[in-house]
Structures are given as C-alpha cells and as structure tokens.
Scaffold this motif. Structure first.
Motif, PDB file in Angstrom:
ATOM      1  N   SER A   1       0.812  -1.222   0.000  1.00 12.23           N
ATOM      2  CA  SER A   1       0.000   0.000   0.000  1.00 12.23           C
ATOM      3  C   SER A   1       0.846   1.274   0.000  1.00 12.23           C
ATOM      4  CB  SER A   1      -0.922   0.010   1.224  1.00 12.23           C
ATOM      5  OG  SER A   1      -0.167  -0.115   2.406  1.00 12.23           O
TER       6      SER A   1
ATOM      7  N   GLY B   1      -6.824  -4.648  -3.228  1.00  9.35           N
ATOM      8  CA  GLY B   1      -6.813  -3.475  -2.367  1.00  9.35           C
ATOM      9  C   GLY B   1      -6.637  -2.198  -3.155  1.00  9.35           C
TER      10      GLY B   1
ATOM     11  N   ALA C   1      -5.318   1.739  -2.045  1.00 12.56           N
ATOM     12  CA  ALA C   1      -4.816   2.606  -0.973  1.00 12.56           C
ATOM     13  C   ALA C   1      -4.464   3.965  -1.556  1.00 12.56           C
ATOM     14  CB  ALA C   1      -3.595   1.991  -0.308  1.00 12.56           C
TER      15      ALA C   1
ATOM     16  N   SER D   1      -0.651   5.779   4.280  1.00 13.04           N
ATOM     17  CA  SER D   1      -1.592   5.280   3.286  1.00 13.04           C
ATOM     18  C   SER D   1      -2.839   4.809   4.015  1.00 13.04           C
ATOM     19  CB  SER D   1      -0.991   4.106   2.503  1.00 13.04           C
ATOM     20  OG  SER D   1      -0.203   4.556   1.436  1.00 13.04           O
TER      21      SER D   1
ATOM     22  N   GLY E   1      -6.187   2.424   3.161  1.00 12.96           N
ATOM     23  CA  GLY E   1      -6.661   1.536   2.110  1.00 12.96           C
ATOM     24  C   GLY E   1      -7.778   0.611   2.548  1.00 12.96           C
TER      25      GLY E   1
END
Length: 354
Positions: free
Chosen positions: A19, A41, A43, A62, A64
């Motif tokens: 991420s 994911g 992010a 980050s 996410g």
C-alpha cells in the motif's frame, strides 16, 4: 508498519509494502491498486512535511481497503484521499474509518484469509471514467498496444516498470487485462480469466515464482534482472521479451498497422463527437475495450468453427478473416492454439515456398 485496521484479527502480513510503493517518499500523493491473497486493495498515499526530528521532517501514510473484487474500489477513492489527509493532520482519529467499515463490510465465504468491504461482482467496464480522464492508454502505447494485446491474449506474465507515481501504471495493468476480454457464448472454460496483480515489489517474488500468468506493475528496477519472473517487460512504451520464441511477436506487421489505424480512427471520431457535444456517454476506455473484445470474439469464433469442421484446417484466408497477417502472425496463431488447446491444423504457406 500497519498502524490500525478492522477487523483486528485479519491477516495483513506484507500489506504495508503493497500500500506504499517503493520511492513514494519522493512524491506528495498517489493511489495504488494491489492484490492480497484472494482479495484486491486500493490505498491512497500522502506525504506531508512536518517539523519533527523523530519523523525526520516528513509524515507519510496510506489509507486503504480490501475487497474480493477490484472493479468497484474506485468508488471509494475520494473518501480514501480525504482520510489519508485527515490521518496526516490528526493522527490517531479513526472514527470515520470505523463508520465506513461498519457501513460497507460484507461477509466473505468461509476459508478466505482477507478482509471484506463488499460482495464479489463481475467485471465492469469504465472503472476510471469519473476519475482520471487523462489516462490515455491508446495514445500512450501507440502501435505497441497490438504487441501487448497478443501477449495478453496468450496469458503471458507481463510486468510493467515505472517510477512513482504508480496509480497511472496500475491503470495500465487494468487496461492490459481488458485487451484479452472475450464474450463469446458457449466458449465454456476455454478462455482462462485474466486477473491483474497490480502493484508488486520484492516481497512478492516468492509468490510470482509460482504464477504462470499475470499482469503487474512495479517501481523496483531490480525486477528487470530477474528474467525468470516474467515473459514480457514493459518500460514506458518499450515492450521487450528475453524469450527467443516470443521475439517474433514484438514485430508490428501489416495487419497490426491496419488494426491500429481503425482503432485510432474510432478514437478520433469519439473525440470529435465529444467536442461538438454529440456524445457525452462514451469514453476512450469503453471504445478500446469493445474494439479488442470484438477482435477476440472474431478470432475465437473462427477457431471454434474450424475445430468443429470435418478437416479442421486453418488457412491463410481464415487468418485474414480474423484480422491477422497469415505470415506475420503465424507464430502468434500457433501459440494461441496451444495455450487454449484448440484442435485445428495450421496450413499457412511458408513465404520461401510460394
């Protein structure tokens, strides 16, 4: 490090490296798509200068989410961008994130090892229509888009390198997968699904060693030296392969040029119709997805018809009818028949014997 997460018992090993892309400290903001186990994911990253020796003059975070599908993650981009700014300015305040999770969480089937924020969905086009219109895939790659198309259709391991920001490169990964879409009814399991891995780094090497097909991107130049991990390496518009039997696919032939001319003509017509206000519903992404889906459908329709015929013979006329160059695409066709297990006999004359 992972600062906070919900649910708290989730396996997030390595997610901190996915991420936050290598080299992100050089930029102010970015977004990144990645794969974690069976989930995907998204992010959003941000970098803020601070007067703190402990944080060495910069605070980087980050924020996410993980989901069984990547196609709807873009809907939460704006929320994540706001939240990462909030976390930089007011660290440790997670009430908005908790409320978001309670509102969006779904239930994963038993045995899945990653968190959930929504139910699985089928592939949907135009995931970036409302976000980043400057991400022009056709214009960026030019005729090389036909080379990428062949490698994508052959389900090769495609790795795209770029320094940060990596968000636009994740979009190219998505587009590469779309090049191989097929929508023919009755094709069954002949065509394996093309799933993007999005961003990868050195922590993913062990996983990539076991993969036979993927499309991914990285910001780490070291990957270029690890030639056993990929079939095709893309650095900006430069597409290359170190496998000798794949070298013929790098050459643009006359049929490729014709396809690119038609694709570019359609793109110019779309841009004109948008300028004069006739068409505000279509976008370039829809155009190229449909263009290659129709091309792929025509190829597989012909191959299935020939395989069902009595003599199972694929001729030069068949190749031309599929929009391929009988000579220039010979090796591509042979690989295609092998990859998809299609039982036909290729009888295209060798140029030295004609």
């Amino acid at each position: 490090m992972v600062e906070w997460c919900l649910p708290q018992d989730i396996d997030l090993e390595g997610v901190e490296f996915k991420s936050m892309a290598s080299g992100s400290h050089k930029i102010q903001s970015d977004f990144i798509y990645f794969r974690k186990g069976l989930c995907f994911g998204l992010a959003c990253f941000a970098n803020m200068p601070v007067e703190s020796e402990l944080e060495r003059g910069a605070r980087m975070k980050s924020v996410g989410i993980l989901s069984p599908s990547y196609t709807l993650l873009y809907r939460y981009m704006h929320f994540l961008e706001n939240q990462v700014r909030h976390q930089l300015e007011m660290p440790g305040h997670y009430s908005h994130l908790e409320a978001f999770y309670d509102d969006k969480k779904g239930v994963l089937p038993a045995g899945k090892d990653v968190a959930t924020s929504q139910q699985p969905v089928h592939w949907l086009p135009s995931i970036h229509r409302y976000m980043y219109p400057e991400m022009k895939f056709i214009k960026f790659f030019g005729e090389q888009i036909l080379v990428l198309w062949k490698f994508a259709l052959l389900r090769k391991r495609i790795l795209i390198f770029s320094p940060p920001p990596v968000g636009v490169v994740c979009y190219r990964v998505y587009c590469c997968c779309c090049l191989a879409n097929v929508s023919l009814p009755g094709l069954g399991g002949t065509v394996p699904e093309s799933k993007p891995f999005f961003y990868v780094n050195v922590a993913d090497i062990e996983m990539l060693e076991t993969e036979v097909s993927y499309v991914a991107c990285t910001t780490e130049k070291i990957f270029e030296e690890k030639r056993d991990l990929y079939d095709v390496y893309v650095d900006n518009q430069n597409v290359k392969t170190y496998h000798e039997h794949l070298q013929p696919l790098l050459k643009i032939n006359n049929a490729d040029k014709e396809k690119y001319r038609r694709l570019n003509d359609q793109r110019q017509m779309l841009m004109y119709s948008q300028e004069v206000g006739e068409d505000c519903s279509s976008c370039e992404e829809d155009l190229f997805i449909l263009f290659f889906m129709e091309q792929n459908n025509r190829i597989f329709q012909t191959l299935m018809e020939v395989s069902a015929s009595q003599d199972k013979t694929l001729t030069a006329d068949h190749a031309r009818g599929m929009g391929l160059d009988p000579q220039g695409d010979r090796s591509f066709l042979m690989d295609l028949l092998e990859v998809y297990g299609i039982d036909v006999m290729l009888v295209i004359d060798n140029p030295c014997c004609t």
